[in-house]
Design an enzyme around this catalytic site. Structure first.
Site, PDB file in Angstrom:
ATOM      1  N   TRP A  37      -4.037   2.327   5.213  1.00 32.16           N
ATOM      2  CA  TRP A  37      -4.184   1.428   6.358  1.00 32.16           C
ATOM      3  C   TRP A  37      -5.456   0.597   6.308  1.00 32.16           C
ATOM      4  CZ3 TRP A  37      -7.942   1.076  10.058  1.00 32.16           C
ATOM      5  CH2 TRP A  37      -7.673   0.166  11.086  1.00 32.16           C
ATOM      6  N   ASP A  38      -6.544   1.141   5.824  1.00 31.23           N
ATOM      7  CA  ASP A  38      -7.807   0.406   5.769  1.00 31.23           C
ATOM      8  C   ASP A  38      -7.778  -0.550   4.582  1.00 31.23           C
ATOM      9  OD1 ASP A  38     -10.390  -0.535   5.599  1.00 31.23           O
ATOM     10  OD2 ASP A  38     -11.305   1.385   6.086  1.00 31.23           O
ATOM     11  N   ASP A  39      -7.492  -1.838   4.878  1.00 32.70           N
ATOM     12  CA  ASP A  39      -7.301  -2.833   3.816  1.00 32.70           C
ATOM     13  C   ASP A  39      -8.529  -2.999   2.922  1.00 32.70           C
ATOM     14  OD1 ASP A  39      -4.749  -3.313   4.656  1.00 32.70           O
ATOM     15  OD2 ASP A  39      -5.240  -5.101   5.820  1.00 32.70           O
ATOM     16  N   THR A  40      -9.711  -2.703   3.438  1.00 30.97           N
ATOM     17  CA  THR A  40     -10.912  -2.923   2.628  1.00 30.97           C
ATOM     18  C   THR A  40     -11.056  -1.884   1.532  1.00 30.97           C
ATOM     19  OG1 THR A  40     -12.355  -1.565   4.027  1.00 30.97           O
ATOM     20  CG2 THR A  40     -12.100  -3.875   4.639  1.00 30.97           C
ATOM     21  N   HIS A  96       0.842  -1.192   0.000  1.00 33.08           N
ATOM     22  CA  HIS A  96       0.000   0.000   0.000  1.00 33.08           C
ATOM     23  C   HIS A  96       0.881   1.247   0.000  1.00 33.08           C
ATOM     24  CE1 HIS A  96      -3.367  -2.506   2.143  1.00 33.08           C
ATOM     25  NE2 HIS A  96      -3.057  -2.954   0.949  1.00 33.08           N
TER      26      HIS A  96
END
Length: 703
Positions: free
Chosen positions: A345-348, A270
């Site tokens: 940070w928010d994998d979704t 990411h």
């Protein structure tokens, strides 16, 4: 089925009622050897019991991955296997079982195809107590050294070492004994959980894990050891992380195996991943003033050479230069804003297409980067050999912050994401913002909370965004990542992969991710909101959680949960009834256990920002946030490895020390700046060295 089960720090115990008595089975680990032992004991049962113990034999990741061989000699059973992956790195791996005379009949279940042993069975008669000890060796395929273990000795040794690791931490609240006890219990369990994540990072749901996430290890384990003043461990982590930096690009894999299996990793990452190791170095330099660490020689990892380490080593500072070069090379054209890459940070919320990777900006990654750059340049100020590097980073910081204010703030509110369609920076598209007409999501937590933590917001904007968070995102079980879920349309994706594809409701999909809740506590500390700090501190502690979260279902009390998930049957029901999470009219359940950097981050927040004990250039910084409702707070903790009781009196206010005495002597305090309130106080190390005794120290603080 057992009648009772107990999970201890280094043991598990099962109790089975039988014939007016009971059977106790206890498994525990050794502290200094690679050994486990199972004790089986009958209590108040007069007749001997026929007993059979089965043990599956795998010697690989999964069943049938290896041909397993079993040989016996006297009371020893020796087990080896031929798994290809294991053999490449640990060709001498073997296990040896020391049996008990009462359970000494040995048989195996074998596979007809390859004559491999699949299951080991021990049989006998039990009257009283029997033990089975399992040892392992990486160096002697013929025989691991196995000796019986003593439960009381191993358990007491484990506890003593853990107490030493947490600097004999204990806290007392004058007016709230119950929650102080809860924090003391949590410190022990979260330390246990943090060490699992550090040494064998997989939770109960990922038995074949054991990889470090670059972002995770730069936070949980690193922050844990820094808060405990174990700087040698922190440096070890930095060396390991930076040895996995790619020489070709200057960035990192999303995750990597950290031991002999180092070539196993996820190559892509990411957009924020490159920032976290730099933040860890910056925090280390600011805390310790140890600039020699920048001269440490560390290899890179080479993608082109099969993810092996380079033979040549380079200074850590050279690694930092390559890292900053990568950040500069991956700015959105025409701006000084980092591109989203494969996510944040928010994998979704991973991007659904290539255009979003290149032309979208995360409203969270930018303030994180600004915080990192500012910490780094402040730490290196005055170090002439790094002056050119500091000037380069300072210039980039100035330009990035200008574009942050120009692009990311619209109508006084920070956007979750900024999209430049086809690279057109003149007409940006705001996503997860009140003006967003496409996703239906108006507010995102992470950009707001990180902008407060990093002090990128001014005082007025910080107050306005904190009010938005408390109004739109705070729920009884914790703060949520967004004001509503991404809509599930039978798996059709538009902007974000997993948020729109996932049929499950766990982790980030359900929007209460405890890691983000801990960072929200950090933002509350930054603003000095004492009552809110303590209210939110207990929402994610599993010990007697119903007292803090009335709509919580029962959950295991000694394990960190990575999320709090609404009890909905499916995503459609959850989307329609999301508001019930805000009112507490739907129950919430615990998510994944242990597998997270969260326990280490929580402990760091508790010590460094809530109780306010941290260091700057090896001087002591005192910045406690203490609600007046608690009354006097007493903290037992070692300072510079000397036991000390810190007594904090919320007298005039709830933060900023006004006066302090060490062992009855007034000490000079220098106030540090804070963008939103009066700040911390610093005590020079020389003062502490002259007044701290080997034991019996008392540091009293008046707020």
């Amino acid at each position: 089925m057992p009648s009772a089960f107990e999970a201890g720090a280094n043991f598990s115990r099962w109790i089975y009622k039988l014939q007016g008595g009971y059977i106790q089975v206890r498994c525990f680990s050794a502290c200094d050897t690679t050994a486990l032992q199972m004790d089986i004991e009958t209590i108040n049962i007069s007749e001997p019991l026929d007993i059979r113990i089965s043990n599956q034999l795998i010697m690989g990741n999964n069943e049938k991955d290896a041909t397993v061989r079993v040989t016996t000699r006297d009371r020893f059973i020796h087990i080896t296997g031929n798994n290809e992956l294991v053999a490449k790195h640990h060709p001498e791996l073997s296990f040896t079982l020391l049996t008990d005379p009462a359970v000494s009949e040995v048989s195996t279940v074998t596979c007809e195809e390859d004559d491999s042993a699949r299951c080991l069975i021990l049989s006998g008669q039990l009257q009283g107590k029997a033990s089975l000890t399992i040892g392992a060796s990486l160096t002697d395929r013929q025989q691991a050294v196995v000796e019986p273990l003593d439960f009381d000795k191993e358990t007491s040794t484990y506890q003593a070492r853990q107490n030493d690791l947490v600097n004999d931490f204990s806290v007392q609240f004058e007016n709230d004994e119950y929650n102080a006890r809860k924090l003391n219990d949590t410190m022990q369990w979260f330390t246990h959980n943090a060490l699992v994540h550090y040494s064998t990072p997989h939770g109960l749901e990922q038995y074949s894990g054991a990889a470090w996430g670059t972002r995770d290890v730069s936070q949980g384990p690193f922050e844990f050891f820094m808060s405990m003043q174990r700087y040698d461990r922190a440096v070890d982590i930095l060396e390991s992380i930076y040895s996995h930096q790619y020489i070709e690009t200057g960035t990192w894999p999303q995750w990597f195996m950290f031991d002999q299996y180092n070539t196993i990793q996820q190559e892509e990452s990411h957009g924020d991943i490159v920032v976290w190791p730099l933040k860890a170095v910056a925090d280390y330099l600011q805390t310790t003033g140890d600039f020699d660490v920048l001269k440490k020689e560390i290899p890179y990892t080479s993608v082109e050479n099969g993810f092996n380490f380079t033979t040549e080593q380079y200074s850590l500072f050279a690694h930092l230069q390559r890292q900053v070069k990568h950040i500069i090379n991956n700015l959105v054209p025409g701006t000084s804003l980092s591109c989203y890459g494969d996510g944040d940070w928010d994998d979704t919320l991973q991007p659904a297409n290539q255009a979003l990777r290149e032309n979208m900006v995360s409203g969270w990654t930018i303030p994180l980067t600004l915080q990192t750059f500012k910490t780094l340049t402040a730490a290196l100020e005055g170090q002439t050999e790094y002056a050119d590097f500091v000037a380069q980073v300072s210039d980039l910081t100035e330009r990035m912050e200008a574009d942050y204010r120009k692009f990311l703030i619209k109508d006084g509110i920070i956007t979750g994401f900024l999209h430049f369609p086809e690279g057109d920076i003149e007409q940006p598209e705001y996503l997860l913002h009140p003006s967003d007409q496409k996703t239906g999501i108006k507010y995102r937590l992470l950009p707001a909370s990180r902008s407060i933590i990093s002090e990128t917001f001014d005082k007025e904007m910080a107050a306005e965004h904190m009010a938005i968070i408390e109004d739109k995102l705070v729920c009884p079980d914790g703060v949520r990542l967004m004001d509503r879920m991404a809509e599930y349309k039978a798996g059709k994706q538009t902007y974000f992969k997993r948020a729109e594809l996932a049929a499950n409701l766990g982790r980030e999909v359900g929007l209460q991710y405890c890691h983000a809740h801990i960072r929200f506590i950090e933002a509350l500390c930054k603003m000095g909101k004492a009552k809110e700090v303590y209210d939110n501190l207990y929402k994610i502690l599993p010990v007697d959680i119903q007292k803090a979260v009335p709509n919580a279902e029962l959950r295991q009390s000694n394990a960190y949960f990575s999320s709090s998930d609404g009890k909905f049957n499916d995503r459609y029901e959850a989307y329609e009834n999301f508001g019930k999470l805000k009112t507490g009219d739907v129950q919430v359940k615990g998510g994944w256990k242990i597998y997270s950097s969260g326990p280490g981050i929580y402990i760091n927040q508790l010590i460094s920002n809530v109780l306010g004990v941290r260091y700057q250039n090896n001087n002591l910084v005192l910045d406690p946030i203490v609600s007046k409702e608690l009354g006097k707070v007493s903290l037992n903790f070692r300072l510079f490895d000397k036991p000390c009781q810190l007594v904090i009196n919320p007298e005039q206010g709830e933060y900023t020390p006004k006066r302090a005495t060490l062992n009855g002597t007034d000490v000079e305090l220098t106030e540090l700046p804070n963008a939103y309130r009066t700040g911390a106080a610093i005590i020079e190390q020389t003062t502490l060295n002259s007044l701290l005794q080997e034991s019996g120290n008392t540091l009293e603080i008046w707020l």
